[in-house]
Design a protein around this motif. Structure first.
Motif, mmCIF file in Angstrom:
data_model
loop_
_atom_site.group_PDB
_atom_site.id
_atom_site.type_symbol
_atom_site.label_atom_id
_atom_site.label_comp_id
_atom_site.label_asym_id
_atom_site.label_seq_id
_atom_site.Cartn_x
_atom_site.Cartn_y
_atom_site.Cartn_z
ATOM 1 N N UNK A 102 13.220 -4.904 1.501
ATOM 2 C CA UNK A 102 14.125 -5.865 1.955
ATOM 3 C C UNK A 102 14.183 -5.751 3.392
ATOM 4 N N UNK A 103 14.734 -6.803 3.902
ATOM 5 C CA UNK A 103 15.199 -6.924 5.186
ATOM 6 C C UNK A 103 13.981 -6.850 6.432
ATOM 7 N N UNK A 104 14.727 -6.439 7.695
ATOM 8 C CA UNK A 104 13.906 -6.319 8.989
ATOM 9 C C UNK A 104 13.481 -4.956 9.209
ATOM 10 N N UNK A 105 12.525 -4.695 9.757
ATOM 11 C CA UNK A 105 11.925 -3.229 9.953
ATOM 12 C C UNK A 105 11.352 -3.306 11.428
ATOM 13 N N UNK A 106 11.616 -2.225 12.167
ATOM 14 C CA UNK A 106 11.185 -2.050 13.592
ATOM 15 C C UNK A 106 9.859 -2.085 13.719
ATOM 16 N N UNK A 107 9.090 -1.291 12.816
ATOM 17 C CA UNK A 107 7.631 -1.177 12.747
ATOM 18 C C UNK A 107 7.360 -0.998 11.709
ATOM 19 N N UNK A 108 5.764 -0.990 11.369
ATOM 20 C CA UNK A 108 5.241 -0.820 9.742
ATOM 21 C C UNK A 108 5.627 0.485 9.407
ATOM 22 N N UNK A 109 5.674 1.495 10.285
ATOM 23 C CA UNK A 109 6.076 2.925 9.621
ATOM 24 C C UNK A 109 7.725 2.924 8.838
ATOM 25 N N UNK A 110 8.503 1.883 9.216
ATOM 26 C CA UNK A 110 9.881 1.851 8.628
ATOM 27 C C UNK A 110 9.685 0.780 7.424
ATOM 28 N N UNK A 111 8.515 0.227 7.288
ATOM 29 C CA UNK A 111 8.449 -0.721 5.949
ATOM 30 C C UNK A 111 8.187 -1.753 6.338
ATOM 31 N N UNK A 112 7.724 -2.889 5.396
ATOM 32 C CA UNK A 112 7.389 -4.259 5.919
ATOM 33 C C UNK A 112 7.914 -5.180 4.966
ATOM 34 N N UNK A 113 8.507 -6.403 5.223
ATOM 35 C CA UNK A 113 9.016 -7.585 4.393
ATOM 36 C C UNK A 113 7.619 -8.299 4.357
ATOM 37 N N UNK A 114 7.713 -9.429 3.390
ATOM 38 C CA UNK A 114 6.630 -10.417 3.412
ATOM 39 C C UNK A 114 6.049 -11.089 4.445
ATOM 40 N N UNK A 115 7.151 -11.663 5.474
ATOM 41 C CA UNK A 115 6.552 -12.114 6.684
ATOM 42 C C UNK A 115 6.075 -11.186 7.789
ATOM 43 N N UNK A 116 6.705 -9.781 7.762
ATOM 44 C CA UNK A 116 6.217 -8.838 8.597
ATOM 45 C C UNK A 116 4.799 -8.488 8.242
ATOM 46 N N UNK A 117 4.343 -8.421 7.146
ATOM 47 C CA UNK A 117 3.054 -8.007 6.828
ATOM 48 C C UNK A 117 2.182 -9.391 7.083
ATOM 49 N N UNK A 118 2.610 -10.435 6.863
ATOM 50 C CA UNK A 118 1.910 -11.622 7.402
ATOM 51 C C UNK A 118 1.704 -11.490 9.053
ATOM 52 N N UNK A 119 2.639 -11.321 9.564
ATOM 53 C CA UNK A 119 2.348 -11.156 11.255
ATOM 54 C C UNK A 119 1.358 -10.088 11.530
#
Length: 253
Positions: free
Chosen positions: A14-31
């Motif tokens: 869930x939520x917004x993550x500063x960088x990949x090491x903090x995790x990823x949401x659906x759209x962050x992974x897409x980016x």
């Protein structure tokens, strides 16, 4: 993804993550897959569709969220300026929510369906009062809410610009939250189906030249279709980049 999903699947959160090491949401992974700057608001996806994806991601349970990952390649490159996209995405959300949400939200969803159909009729040159069969079926399931919406909407008209700017985002937000809070045994499949249906609606509108208009991987192992001038072609996702993104963000169990 050329119609086939890789064996490694990411652990979305869930939520917004500063960088990949903090995790990823659906759209962050897409980016990341699209080669853009790490963001949950990438330019590779239509803004309202991306907003829907973020909401579905955040309102899906931790156990079910990994199943959303297979939809990520389908949203990369799926964007355009056609105002009908916003209306169709909002209609998908309202139709999915109307039968299951609480009564007060049913009223809002019924109004959203009628407003969305009015906007589409204006944009596509349909006769006033036309309803898509899917909208008609959704309204038939809640006749009291439908009657109220027809009465409320008499003499009230919204412009395509106003619908796109205000009504469509509000509809999507209310629909997802309403489904997540609905008195159903498991809202997760409803949320995933809503996102998948909205993706398919966008694909259908952007008119892939080859294939039937379905998103890549939607029941077919075919290559992602080329899109006409109505919208850009979706990016083919590099399996190595997918694996790298999974490594950076974490793997689903």
């Amino acid at each position: 993804m050329h119609g086939q999903m890789p064996p490694a699947m990411p652990m979305l959160s869930r939520g917004k993550h500063r960088n990949p090491s903090k995790g990823a949401c659906f759209m962050e992974f897409a980016s990341y897959l699209a080669g853009e700057r790490w963001s949950d608001h990438p330019s590779c996806t239509h803004p309202l569709l991306a907003g829907l994806a973020r909401l579905v991601n955040d309102h899906t349970s931790d156990a079910a969220r990994p199943r959303l990952a297979e939809l990520i390649p389908s949203v990369i490159g799926l964007t355009g300026d056609d105002p009908r996209l916003d209306a169709r995405i909002a209609l998908c959300a309202a139709r999915a929510a109307l039968p299951v949400v609480a009564h007060e939200r049913q009223l809002a969803m019924a109004v959203s369906i009628l407003s969305g159909e009015h906007v589409l009729a204006e944009l596509e040159g349909r006769r006033a009062g036309y309803l898509d069969e899917r909208s008609r079926q959704a309204l038939d399931q809640v006749p009291d809410a439908a009657r109220w919406a027809y009465t409320f909407g008499r003499g009230v008209r919204i412009s395509p610009k106003g619908f796109r700017r205000y009504a469509a985002p509000n509809t999507v937000q209310l629909a997802v939250r309403g489904i997540a809070q609905a008195c159903v045994s498991d809202p997760d499949p409803l949320l995933r189906d809503l996102l998948a249906d909205a993706i398919d609606e966008c694909w259908a509108l952007l008119r892939p030249v080859s294939g039937t208009g379905a998103r890549p991987g939607a029941g077919s192992a075919a290559e992602p279709a080329t899109v006409t001038a109505a919208g850009p072609a979706p990016a083919a996702v590099d399996p190595a980049r997918w694996a790298d993104a999974c490594r950076l963000t974490g793997l689903s169990a």
